[in-house]
Scaffold this motif. Structure first.
Motif, PDB file in Angstrom:
ATOM      1  N   ALA A  75      12.607  -2.297   5.625  1.00 12.36           N
ATOM      2  CA  ALA A  75      13.821  -3.047   5.938  1.00 12.36           C
ATOM      3  C   ALA A  75      13.760  -3.729   7.300  1.00 12.36           C
ATOM      4  N   PHE A  76      12.877  -3.244   8.213  1.00 14.35           N
ATOM      5  CA  PHE A  76      12.895  -3.731   9.593  1.00 14.35           C
ATOM      6  C   PHE A  76      12.089  -5.022   9.747  1.00 14.35           C
ATOM      7  N   HIS A  77      10.775  -4.969   9.576  1.00 11.85           N
ATOM      8  CA  HIS A  77       9.932  -6.149   9.742  1.00 11.85           C
ATOM      9  C   HIS A  77       9.262  -6.593   8.446  1.00 11.85           C
ATOM     10  N   HIS A  78       9.682  -5.989   7.333  1.00 14.23           N
ATOM     11  CA  HIS A  78       9.315  -6.427   5.981  1.00 14.23           C
ATOM     12  C   HIS A  78       7.843  -6.240   5.643  1.00 14.23           C
ATOM     13  N   TRP A  79       7.199  -5.257   6.269  1.00  8.51           N
ATOM     14  CA  TRP A  79       5.861  -4.900   5.806  1.00  8.51           C
ATOM     15  C   TRP A  79       5.992  -4.309   4.407  1.00  8.51           C
ATOM     16  N   ALA A  80       5.015  -4.614   3.544  1.00 10.35           N
ATOM     17  CA  ALA A  80       5.079  -4.147   2.156  1.00 10.35           C
ATOM     18  C   ALA A  80       3.899  -3.229   1.858  1.00 10.35           C
ATOM     19  N   PHE A  81       4.170  -2.159   1.105  1.00 11.57           N
ATOM     20  CA  PHE A  81       3.154  -1.152   0.778  1.00 11.57           C
ATOM     21  C   PHE A  81       3.117  -0.938  -0.735  1.00 11.57           C
ATOM     22  N   ASP A  82       1.900  -0.744  -1.254  1.00  8.34           N
ATOM     23  CA  ASP A  82       1.786  -0.462  -2.677  1.00  8.34           C
ATOM     24  C   ASP A  82       1.891   1.045  -2.931  1.00  8.34           C
ATOM     25  N   ALA A  83       1.766   1.426  -4.194  1.00  6.36           N
ATOM     26  CA  ALA A  83       1.958   2.828  -4.570  1.00  6.36           C
ATOM     27  C   ALA A  83       0.902   3.747  -4.007  1.00  6.36           C
ATOM     28  N   SER A  84      -0.254   3.198  -3.613  1.00  8.94           N
ATOM     29  CA  SER A  84      -1.309   4.006  -3.011  1.00  8.94           C
ATOM     30  C   SER A  84      -1.181   4.084  -1.499  1.00  8.94           C
ATOM     31  N   GLY A  85      -0.139   3.466  -0.933  1.00 11.34           N
ATOM     32  CA  GLY A  85       0.115   3.538   0.496  1.00 11.34           C
ATOM     33  C   GLY A  85      -0.538   2.449   1.311  1.00 11.34           C
ATOM     34  N   HIS A  86      -1.260   1.508   0.674  1.00 13.74           N
ATOM     35  CA  HIS A  86      -1.921   0.441   1.409  1.00 13.74           C
ATOM     36  C   HIS A  86      -0.937  -0.680   1.741  1.00 13.74           C
ATOM     37  N   CYS A  87      -1.007  -1.160   2.960  1.00 14.40           N
ATOM     38  CA  CYS A  87      -0.185  -2.298   3.363  1.00 14.40           C
ATOM     39  C   CYS A  87      -0.723  -3.554   2.693  1.00 14.40           C
ATOM     40  N   ARG A  88       0.142  -4.284   2.007  1.00 12.93           N
ATOM     41  CA  ARG A  88      -0.280  -5.469   1.253  1.00 12.93           C
ATOM     42  C   ARG A  88       0.249  -6.772   1.824  1.00 12.93           C
ATOM     43  N   ASN A  89       1.251  -6.694   2.668  1.00 10.65           N
ATOM     44  CA  ASN A  89       1.832  -7.938   3.180  1.00 10.65           C
ATOM     45  C   ASN A  89       2.536  -7.677   4.501  1.00 10.65           C
ATOM     46  N   ILE A  90       2.252  -8.569   5.483  1.00  2.27           N
ATOM     47  CA  ILE A  90       2.963  -8.593   6.757  1.00  2.27           C
ATOM     48  C   ILE A  90       3.440 -10.029   6.945  1.00  2.27           C
ATOM     49  N   PRO A  91       4.732 -10.288   6.868  1.00  2.00           N
ATOM     50  CA  PRO A  91       5.216 -11.669   6.850  1.00  2.00           C
ATOM     51  C   PRO A  91       4.802 -12.516   8.049  1.00  2.00           C
ATOM     52  N   CYS A  92       4.635 -11.926   9.218  1.00  2.00           N
ATOM     53  CA  CYS A  92       4.374 -12.725  10.410  1.00  2.00           C
ATOM     54  C   CYS A  92       2.907 -13.106  10.573  1.00  2.00           C
ATOM     55  N   GLN A  93       2.010 -12.554   9.741  1.00  2.00           N
ATOM     56  CA  GLN A  93       0.597 -12.893   9.844  1.00  2.00           C
ATOM     57  C   GLN A  93      -0.110 -12.555   8.538  1.00  2.00           C
ATOM     58  N   THR A  94      -1.270 -13.170   8.334  1.00  2.00           N
ATOM     59  CA  THR A  94      -2.036 -12.944   7.102  1.00  2.00           C
ATOM     60  C   THR A  94      -2.972 -11.741   7.228  1.00  2.00           C
ATOM     61  N   GLU A  95      -3.420 -11.433   8.429  1.00  2.00           N
ATOM     62  CA  GLU A  95      -4.362 -10.323   8.626  1.00  2.00           C
ATOM     63  C   GLU A  95      -3.628  -8.982   8.549  1.00  2.00           C
ATOM     64  N   ILE A  96      -4.225  -8.042   7.823  1.00  2.00           N
ATOM     65  CA  ILE A  96      -3.692  -6.679   7.741  1.00  2.00           C
ATOM     66  C   ILE A  96      -4.525  -5.792   8.664  1.00  2.00           C
ATOM     67  N   PRO A  97      -3.956  -5.304   9.763  1.00  2.00           N
ATOM     68  CA  PRO A  97      -4.739  -4.469  10.685  1.00  2.00           C
ATOM     69  C   PRO A  97      -5.185  -3.168  10.017  1.00  2.00           C
ATOM     70  N   SER A  98      -6.152  -2.541  10.635  1.00  2.00           N
ATOM     71  CA  SER A  98      -6.554  -1.210  10.178  1.00  2.00           C
ATOM     72  C   SER A  98      -5.461  -0.205  10.554  1.00  2.00           C
ATOM     73  N   LYS A  99      -5.554   0.952   9.979  1.00  3.16           N
ATOM     74  CA  LYS A  99      -4.605   2.048  10.246  1.00  3.16           C
ATOM     75  C   LYS A  99      -3.172   1.692   9.866  1.00  3.16           C
ATOM     76  N   THR A 100      -3.019   0.869   8.839  1.00  3.46           N
ATOM     77  CA  THR A 100      -1.666   0.544   8.377  1.00  3.46           C
ATOM     78  C   THR A 100      -1.307   1.283   7.085  1.00  3.46           C
ATOM     79  N   SER A 101      -2.234   2.076   6.581  1.00  2.00           N
ATOM     80  CA  SER A 101      -1.964   2.765   5.315  1.00  2.00           C
ATOM     81  C   SER A 101      -1.075   3.986   5.534  1.00  2.00           C
ATOM     82  N   LEU A 102      -0.300   4.304   4.509  1.00  2.73           N
ATOM     83  CA  LEU A 102       0.542   5.486   4.501  1.00  2.73           C
ATOM     84  C   LEU A 102      -0.061   6.549   3.598  1.00  2.73           C
ATOM     85  N   GLN A 103       0.223   7.806   3.888  1.00  2.00           N
ATOM     86  CA  GLN A 103      -0.184   8.878   3.000  1.00  2.00           C
ATOM     87  C   GLN A 103       0.566   8.760   1.674  1.00  2.00           C
ATOM     88  N   ALA A 104      -0.178   8.699   0.592  1.00  2.00           N
ATOM     89  CA  ALA A 104       0.412   8.679  -0.742  1.00  2.00           C
ATOM     90  C   ALA A 104       0.321  10.074  -1.347  1.00  2.00           C
TER      91      ALA A 104
END
Length: 330
Positions: A75-104
């Motif tokens: 809800a805050f900066h609109h980062w999007a995560f899939d069901a496996s916890g991987h970050c798939r979208n960051i609206p302010c940039q196209t690059e997905i940094p490392s260490k953005t995954s969540l524990q699934a």
């Protein structure tokens, strides 16, 4: 480290997140399971998913976010995560940094609830009753309640042979048989004996059920108890109930009772299934009301154990062989 009666250890196993009906498609909610903040959500695929609840960016609770397809968006900066916890979208940039995954976490739905396993993959499915495997089932959940002791303590109630006589006034000499699963995560206790005729309860039991009495407890992961009553008796098929345990704070355990039976076809089949669920509920209330005062006022210290307590010893040994999860305190 000993696991039994240890509030610092959460064994690997299936824990209830919420009723399935509380998680419609496109819905997300955050909740606490065994001291861990988890977000569960149901995507367009209809499946329930579970992740660590806090966004790795600035720690926003994803439970107040939005489900988009099979992703959950913060809800805050609109980062999007899939069901496996991987970050798939960051609206302010196209690059997905490392260490953005969540524990699934692995999830499953059974008995009318969403269950979460404290790891990405679960080595075994959720426990079942042997008599109901492969069958359609009907379930009813009673209200959850709390006990003022560790769940390992109140779970032993079903195999405490002494208390059948002292609390429930059933003077039955019970024989014990044990069987443990190959993986060590499940253990079956079957207790059987012959009804005496010394009290009115025992005489009624003989008349209704027959001369023998048997029931079994299947323990799974040290956090589920599957009780089967009325085994091999006349007039009644077996009655099944589940006790799902979740530690909620030091000194407090939440218990979710679930009544289970085979789903029968037709109107008469529905009536039979509902009647058996009602009988299971009645048996549950009789047992709970007679035992409750004990487990809300107990300081468990097994310093003097008798031969009749052998099932309790075997249960404690079984729990101590379970595997701690990452939800344990370090």
């Amino acid at each position: 480290m000993l696991i039994f009666n240890n509030w610092n250890v959460v064994a690997k196993g299936w824990y209830i997140a919420c009723p399935s009906a509380d998680l419609p498609k496109g819905k997300a909610k955050s909740l606490e399971i065994c001291g861990q903040k988890i977000v569960v959500f149901r995507g367009e695929d209809g499946d329930a998913h579970a992740l660590n609840a806090y966004c790795p960016h600035l720690g926003t609770d994803l439970g107040i976010g939005k489900v988009e397809g099979n992703w959950i968006r913060c809800a805050f900066h609109h980062w999007a995560f899939d069901a496996s916890g991987h970050c798939r979208n960051i609206p302010c940039q196209t690059e997905i940094p490392s260490k953005t995954s969540l524990q699934a976490y692995a999830t499953t739905e059974k008995y009318g609830f969403v269950w979460v396993y404290p790891d990405e993959k679960a080595p075994e499915p959720i426990a079942e009753f042997d008599e109901l495997k492969g069958k359609a089932i009907a379930t009813q959940a009673d209200n959850p309640f709390e006990r003022s002791c560790h769940h390992h303590i109140c779970m032993m109630n079903g195999i405490d042979a002494q208390h059948l006589k002292t609390i429930h006034h059933l003077d039955i000499e019970m024989e014990l048989s044990l069987q443990q699963s190959a993986g060590g995560t499940q253990m079956d206790f079957t207790m059987q004996g012959i009804f005496p005729k010394s009290t009115w309860r025992e005489r009624v039991g003989i008349y209704v059920l027959g001369s023998t009495y048997a029931y079994s407890m299947r323990y799974a992961d040290g956090c589920m108890g599957l009780l089967t009553m009325m085994k091999n008796v006349r007039l009644f098929p077996p009655l099944h109930m589940i006790f799902a345990y979740t530690p909620i704070a030091v000194g407090r355990t939440r218990i979710q009772p679930i009544f289970v039976t085979a789903k029968r076809v037709g109107l008469w089949g529905w009536v039979v299934s509902q009647f058996l669920l009602l009988c299971t509920r009645w048996a549950y209330y009789m047992l709970r009301d007679e035992d409750g005062n004990i487990y809300d006022n107990i300081q468990f210290q097994p310093n003097v154990l008798l031969s009749i307590d052998a099932p309790l010893v075997r249960y404690m040994e079984y729990v101590n062989r379970l595997e701690p999860s990452n939800w344990s305190c370090r």
